[in-house]
Design a protein around this motif. Structure first.
Motif, PDB file in Angstrom:
ATOM      1  N   SER A 156       0.867  -1.170   0.000  1.00 60.29           N
ATOM      2  CA  SER A 156       0.000   0.000   0.000  1.00 60.29           C
ATOM      3  C   SER A 156       0.907   1.225   0.000  1.00 60.29           C
ATOM      4  O   SER A 156       2.131   1.106   0.150  1.00 60.29           O
ATOM      5  CB  SER A 156      -0.865   0.018   1.268  1.00 60.29           C
ATOM      6  OG  SER A 156      -0.050   0.292   2.417  1.00 60.29           O
ATOM      7  N   ASP A 270      -2.542  -7.172  -6.493  1.00 53.03           N
ATOM      8  CA  ASP A 270      -2.891  -5.759  -6.665  1.00 53.03           C
ATOM      9  C   ASP A 270      -4.375  -5.499  -6.445  1.00 53.03           C
ATOM     10  O   ASP A 270      -4.758  -4.399  -6.035  1.00 53.03           O
ATOM     11  CB  ASP A 270      -2.487  -5.292  -8.071  1.00 53.03           C
ATOM     12  CG  ASP A 270      -0.982  -5.305  -8.263  1.00 53.03           C
ATOM     13  OD1 ASP A 270      -0.324  -4.397  -7.753  1.00 53.03           O
ATOM     14  OD2 ASP A 270      -0.476  -6.225  -8.921  1.00 53.03           O
ATOM     15  N   GLU A 271      -5.205  -6.501  -6.727  1.00 51.96           N
ATOM     16  CA  GLU A 271      -6.651  -6.318  -6.609  1.00 51.96           C
ATOM     17  C   GLU A 271      -7.033  -5.953  -5.166  1.00 51.96           C
ATOM     18  O   GLU A 271      -7.739  -4.972  -4.925  1.00 51.96           O
ATOM     19  CB  GLU A 271      -7.372  -7.600  -7.039  1.00 51.96           C
ATOM     20  CG  GLU A 271      -8.880  -7.474  -7.119  1.00 51.96           C
ATOM     21  CD  GLU A 271      -9.356  -6.721  -8.342  1.00 51.96           C
ATOM     22  OE1 GLU A 271     -10.520  -6.273  -8.317  1.00 51.96           O
ATOM     23  OE2 GLU A 271      -8.573  -6.579  -9.298  1.00 51.96           O
ATOM     24  N   ASP A 274      -5.361  -2.550  -3.999  1.00 56.54           N
ATOM     25  CA  ASP A 274      -6.037  -1.354  -4.517  1.00 56.54           C
ATOM     26  C   ASP A 274      -7.322  -1.073  -3.750  1.00 56.54           C
ATOM     27  O   ASP A 274      -7.649   0.090  -3.471  1.00 56.54           O
ATOM     28  CB  ASP A 274      -6.345  -1.522  -5.999  1.00 56.54           C
ATOM     29  CG  ASP A 274      -5.103  -1.471  -6.884  1.00 56.54           C
ATOM     30  OD1 ASP A 274      -4.050  -1.012  -6.387  1.00 56.54           O
ATOM     31  OD2 ASP A 274      -5.175  -1.905  -8.048  1.00 56.54           O
ATOM     32  N   GLN A 277      -6.320   0.282  -0.326  1.00 60.59           N
ATOM     33  CA  GLN A 277      -5.783   1.630  -0.480  1.00 60.59           C
ATOM     34  C   GLN A 277      -6.904   2.648  -0.681  1.00 60.59           C
ATOM     35  O   GLN A 277      -6.895   3.733  -0.085  1.00 60.59           O
ATOM     36  CB  GLN A 277      -4.819   1.676  -1.666  1.00 60.59           C
ATOM     37  CG  GLN A 277      -4.167   3.030  -1.898  1.00 60.59           C
ATOM     38  CD  GLN A 277      -3.272   3.449  -0.747  1.00 60.59           C
ATOM     39  OE1 GLN A 277      -2.506   2.637  -0.224  1.00 60.59           O
ATOM     40  NE2 GLN A 277      -3.340   4.704  -0.335  1.00 60.59           N
ATOM     41  N   LYS A 278      -7.879   2.293  -1.502  1.00 59.04           N
ATOM     42  CA  LYS A 278      -9.005   3.194  -1.748  1.00 59.04           C
ATOM     43  C   LYS A 278      -9.771   3.461  -0.455  1.00 59.04           C
ATOM     44  O   LYS A 278     -10.151   4.608  -0.169  1.00 59.04           O
ATOM     45  CB  LYS A 278      -9.938   2.593  -2.796  1.00 59.04           C
ATOM     46  CG  LYS A 278     -11.123   3.478  -3.136  1.00 59.04           C
ATOM     47  CD  LYS A 278     -12.018   2.829  -4.191  1.00 59.04           C
ATOM     48  CE  LYS A 278     -13.226   3.716  -4.481  1.00 59.04           C
ATOM     49  NZ  LYS A 278     -14.137   3.082  -5.481  1.00 59.04           N
TER      50      LYS A 278
END
Length: 306
Positions: A156, A270-271, A274, A277-278
């Motif tokens: 992250s 990454d899924e 992400d 992180q969002k």
């Protein structure tokens, strides 16, 4: 003679008729075969087209299913957080016997926003990579230093800054890193502090002894008892421990290394990264992350969106 001639004429006519008949039959068979061939070719072409269409449809369905599976990995289900249960204030066992800490509180809020059920999974710190790669945990979220590990995980963005520092007794007469020459120092096994000392052999080589311990609770007991002269550790954790223990300890002004905390995911995931992180960025924007930080540190020391 006439009778013989009549027979010959009749025979010739019959032969001609037979020849004519055979020729007609041959042309009909050839034409029929040609038509059958065309029909067969048309059927083959149609079957091939149908098969290609079915294959394409299956491929599209597989792609859609894969995309749906990836989306499901980011939302719904369980979010399992790997952490060291002896690492207050980031993650530890509270007085009520429940897991608690800044990182765990932030993780719970992220899980809520992703529609997931959070699960706290305590791990041995030196086994963290095995736990992550085996799928036992979804991430390592526990005051996890990014520096020096940039290529080992999918990270992250950093959410907090930190220093690796030295903690000593206030009356020990140790004021600088140079004063640690000949002293006994504790450090947690496979920790960022240990890595920082490895990067400074001129410093660690000056110690009388560098001892690795399983956790910082053990290190502080060693320091309190006089078994060691100092502890190398995270500043965020050191400040909390000193306040919590109400002991006469201090942090040296000179830091060993500056670093940042991040959340480590399995390489290539990454899924999920992400999605987390969002959620963190939303928490920073609406003040939720600052509120959690204030609860644990008395101020907002997070850095997302700043």
């Amino acid at each position: 003679m006439k009778k013989k001639m009549l027979c010959m004429v009749l025979g010739t006519a019959l032969a001609a008729a037979m020849i004519s008949g055979c020729g007609s039959s041959g042309n009909g068979e050839t034409k029929a075969a040609t038509e059958a061939s065309k029909t067969s070719e048309a059927a083959t072409t149609e079957a091939t087209s149908s098969e290609a269409a079915a294959t394409e449809a299956a491929s599209d369905a597989g792609t859609t299913e894969a995309a749906s599976s990836e989306a499901a990995a980011a939302t719904g289900g369980t979010f399992t957080v790997g952490f060291d249960q002896d690492f207050p204030p980031m993650g530890f066992v509270g007085d009520d016997g429940e897991f608690t800490g800044f990182d765990l509180a932030a993780a719970a809020e992220v899980a809520k926003r992703l529609g997931k059920e959070v699960k706290y999974q305590p791990i041995a710190w030196d086994a963290k990579d095995m736990e992550l790669n085996s799928g036992t945990i979804d991430c390592i979220w526990n005051g996890f230093t990014m520096n020096g590990r940039e290529d080992d995980y999918t990270w992250s963005d950093p959410y907090m800054k930190n220093d690796q520092v030295i903690v000593v007794k206030a009356d020990a007469g140790i004021e600088t890193l140079a004063d640690l020459a000949g002293k006994v120092v504790d450090v947690q096994t496979d920790s960022s502090a240990q890595a920082a000392l490895n990067d400074k052999p001129e410093l660690s080589g000056s110690f009388g002894q560098l001892i690795t311990v399983a956790d910082y609770n053990t290190a502080f007991m060693d320091l309190e008892s006089g078994a060691v002269d100092a502890i190398a550790m995270d500043n965020v954790v050191a400040s909390y421990q000193i306040q919590k223990r109400n002991a006469d300890f201090k942090v040296l002004d000179e830091a060993i290394a500056a670093e940042e905390y991040g959340i480590g995911f399995k390489k290539g995931n990454d899924e999920l990264k992400d999605a987390v992180q969002k959620a963190l960025e939303e928490m920073a924007a609406d003040g939720t992350l600052a509120n959690i930080s204030n609860e644990w540190f008395g101020k907002d020391i997070t850095i997302i969106g700043k």
